[in-house]
Scaffold this motif. Structure first.
Motif, PDB file in Angstrom:
ATOM      1  N   SER A 177       3.141   4.826   4.506  1.00 15.58           N
ATOM      2  CA  SER A 177       1.835   5.375   4.889  1.00 15.58           C
ATOM      3  C   SER A 177       0.876   5.206   3.718  1.00 15.58           C
ATOM      4  N   THR A 195      -6.612   7.940   3.982  1.00 11.90           N
ATOM      5  CA  THR A 195      -7.090   7.514   5.306  1.00 11.90           C
ATOM      6  C   THR A 195      -8.380   8.246   5.685  1.00 11.90           C
ATOM      7  N   GLU A 247      -2.745   1.974   4.009  1.00 17.24           N
ATOM      8  CA  GLU A 247      -1.364   1.540   4.230  1.00 17.24           C
ATOM      9  C   GLU A 247      -1.154   0.164   3.586  1.00 17.24           C
ATOM     10  N   PHE A 263       1.038   2.119  10.501  1.00 16.72           N
ATOM     11  CA  PHE A 263      -0.219   2.559  11.111  1.00 16.72           C
ATOM     12  C   PHE A 263      -1.041   1.490  11.835  1.00 16.72           C
ATOM     13  N   ARG A 284      -3.649   8.792  14.779  1.00 15.03           N
ATOM     14  CA  ARG A 284      -3.352   9.363  13.465  1.00 15.03           C
ATOM     15  C   ARG A 284      -1.863   9.724  13.345  1.00 15.03           C
ATOM     16  N   GLY A 285      -1.315   9.500  12.179  1.00 16.44           N
ATOM     17  CA  GLY A 285       0.115   9.754  11.968  1.00 16.44           C
ATOM     18  C   GLY A 285       0.990   8.634  12.527  1.00 16.44           C
ATOM     19  N   GLY A 286       0.351   7.540  12.942  1.00 16.97           N
ATOM     20  CA  GLY A 286       1.067   6.464  13.642  1.00 16.97           C
ATOM     21  C   GLY A 286       1.991   5.620  12.770  1.00 16.97           C
ATOM     22  N   GLY A 287       2.009   5.865  11.471  1.00 15.63           N
ATOM     23  CA  GLY A 287       2.965   5.163  10.618  1.00 15.63           C
ATOM     24  C   GLY A 287       4.402   5.411  11.078  1.00 15.63           C
TER      25      GLY A 287
HETATM   26  N1  ASP Z   1      -2.419   7.214   7.232  1.00 15.07           N
HETATM   27  C1  ASP Z   1      -2.486   7.483   8.644  1.00 15.07           C
HETATM   28  C2  ASP Z   1      -2.944   8.898   8.886  1.00 15.07           C
HETATM   29  O1  ASP Z   1      -3.279   9.617   7.945  1.00 15.07           O
HETATM   30  C3  ASP Z   1      -1.217   7.158   9.348  1.00 15.07           C
HETATM   31  C4  ASP Z   1       0.054   7.806   8.834  1.00 15.07           C
HETATM   32  O2  ASP Z   1       0.037   8.404   7.761  1.00 15.07           O
HETATM   33  O3  ASP Z   1       1.076   7.720   9.502  1.00 15.07           O
HETATM   34  O4  ASP Z   1      -3.048   9.309  10.008  1.00 15.07           O
END
Ligand code: ASP
Length: 440
Positions: free
Chosen positions: A38, A51, A118, A171, A185-188
């Motif tokens: 990430s 991000t 990323e 991501f 978001r959080g897609g890593g």
């Molecule tokens: N960097 C991205 C986010 O903050 C994806 C991730 O961290 O998975 O949403």
């Protein structure tokens, strides 16, 4: 020898020292061959994720505010240069940042901009490990409608299979228009799962800042029970409902191949973590409930009409109204002459709720049409519920004893979960009452 895919989240990439810790973890096990990272996340409470800074950059670029753009980009630059300094090795980050800045300023787009955290983090990890960098755009492909293209896995097997080891940025991938496209978001976490499936890993390790899942949010109940094992379905239910450890969609790529996921803590690498598996090895007569999670901010639209049950196409017409506005619903509890649609408030901003009500009124002429705003949904999840008689009786008795008014009840026919709707302000007390009933 199996292959392990390790995904390191934002807090595990937040500064140079923790990146070096991650590198040691990878190097301590020869099976850890593919790494997904990430963007650097928060180093301390109040810090800003890279991000988020990149999204700010994109906003400044789009609004033509050059001074604001430069100010935010400088913050990103100093974040990455600091990491390089902490690692103590020339990673050529300054030159890479110059290219990124130039590309953003020449209109590369919002997703490109957001994805660079990323990209740069993977460049750093690749240089630290001395392992090849493989860009996610080389194999993660999206379809026109924005969903993942199934060719991704075959392509991934080919591209990644050409390397004994690789570091891949999480991501993002390549959109149908040939440009960088990000996941939500959080897609890593989803990228990690895609890599695991592509190389047919024996284990997908998701390294984060907690030692796994707890039976409920530790901010609500002090030291809740730790969960050693969850099924994919239980994970999906709990993470969708707010258990924030792993992206709720990350199970899909690994599920059909049955690849287990292990949640690991970079800051406490010796902890056992939580395993997420296809079939549980737990004795379901002993584990009634696996976990409880809740999410605030829903609205229930309720329609009442006499003889609704015999009016063919009633529900279809109601659903066509929300479908037309691109809105999906969470739940659809119904009675003989009533139905409710529970919708995330995110969809109902800017007067959309009133538009939906007006259109429903015109289309189906209900006897009564009303809303209940500010609802929280609390899900009690566990395969064990189907095996244990009296679970719902215990749950509702606990809520009534805690003085919590339940606005809505929904139980999936798989008996994997019981979802109750309560007032937003009762959300934490509701979770606490259910937790105490089943875990204390
Ligand atoms: N960097 C991205 C986010 O903050 C994806 C991730 O961290 O998975 O949403």
């Amino acid at each position: 020898m199996g292959i392990k895919v390790c995904k390191f989240g934002g807090t595990s990439m937040a500064d140079g020292n923790i990146i070096l810790t991650g590198a040691k973890i990878i190097q301590s096990d020869a099976e850890r061959r593919y790494v997904v990272v990430s963007a650097p996340g928060k180093r301390f409470s109040g810090d800003i994720k890279v991000t988020d800074l990149l999204y700010e950059c994109s906003d400044a670029y789009e609004s033509g505010d050059e001074a604001a753009f430069q100010k935010v980009f400088e913050k990103i630059r100093s974040r990455f240069l600091n990491i390089e300094k902490e690692i103590g090795k020339d990673l050529h980050i300054s030159a890479a940042l110059d290219v990124v800045e130039k590309e953003i300023l020449s209109g590369a787009g919002r997703d490109y901009c957001a994805s660079r955290g990323e990209y740069l983090a993977a460049k750093i990890m690749s240089a630290v490990l001395e392992v090849p960098f493989v860009d996610a755009t080389e194999f993660i492909r999206f379809k026109e409608d924005g969903t993942l293209d199934e060719t991704t896995f075959e392509l991934g097997a080919k591209v990644l299979g050409a390397h004994q080891r690789a570091v891949v940025p999480g991501f993002y991938g390549l959109g149908a228009n040939g440009k960088v496209k990000t996941f939500s978001r959080g897609g890593g976490d989803i990228s990690g799962s895609i890599v695991a499936r592509s190389v047919m890993a024996s284990l997908y390790e998701n390294w984060t800042d907690v030692s796994g899942f707890y039976a409920c949010d530790p901010r609500i109940v002090n030291s809740p029970k730790w969960i050693s094992e969850l099924t994919y379905q239980e994970l999906r239910e709990l993470s969708y409902m707010g258990a924030n450890v792993l992206h709720s969609e990350s199970i899909f790529p690994v599920r059909s191949a049955g690849i287990p996921i292990r949640i690991c803590n970079t800051f406490r690498p010796d902890d056992a973590g939580t395993y997420i598996v296809k079939n549980s090895t737990r004795d379901m007569r002993e584990v009634v409930v696996t976990g409880v999670a809740g999410k605030k901010g829903f609205t229930a639209i309720t329609l009442e009409k006499s003889l609704m049950n015999s009016e063919i196409g009633f529900v279809e017409k109601v659903l066509s109204v929300i479908g037309k506005h691109g809105i999906s619903f969470e739940h659809l509890p119904s009675g003989i002459d009533t139905m409710s649609l529970v919708i995330d408030n995110e969809y109902l901003k800017d007067g959309i709720l009133q538009t939906l009500l007006d259109e429903m009124e015109t289309l189906v002429h209900p006897d009564k049409l009303y809303t209940h705003e500010n609802i929280a949904l609390v899900a009690t999840v566990g395969h064990g519920m189907a095996k244990n008689v009296g679970t719902s009786a215990r749950l509702f008795k606990a809520l009534s004893e805690a003085g919590i008014n339940v606005n809505m009840i929904d139980q999936g026919s798989s008996e994997l979960n019981i979802i109750v709707g309560v007032e937003n302000e009762d959300c934490a007390d509701c979770i606490k009452a259910i937790y105490n009933e089943f875990f204390n």
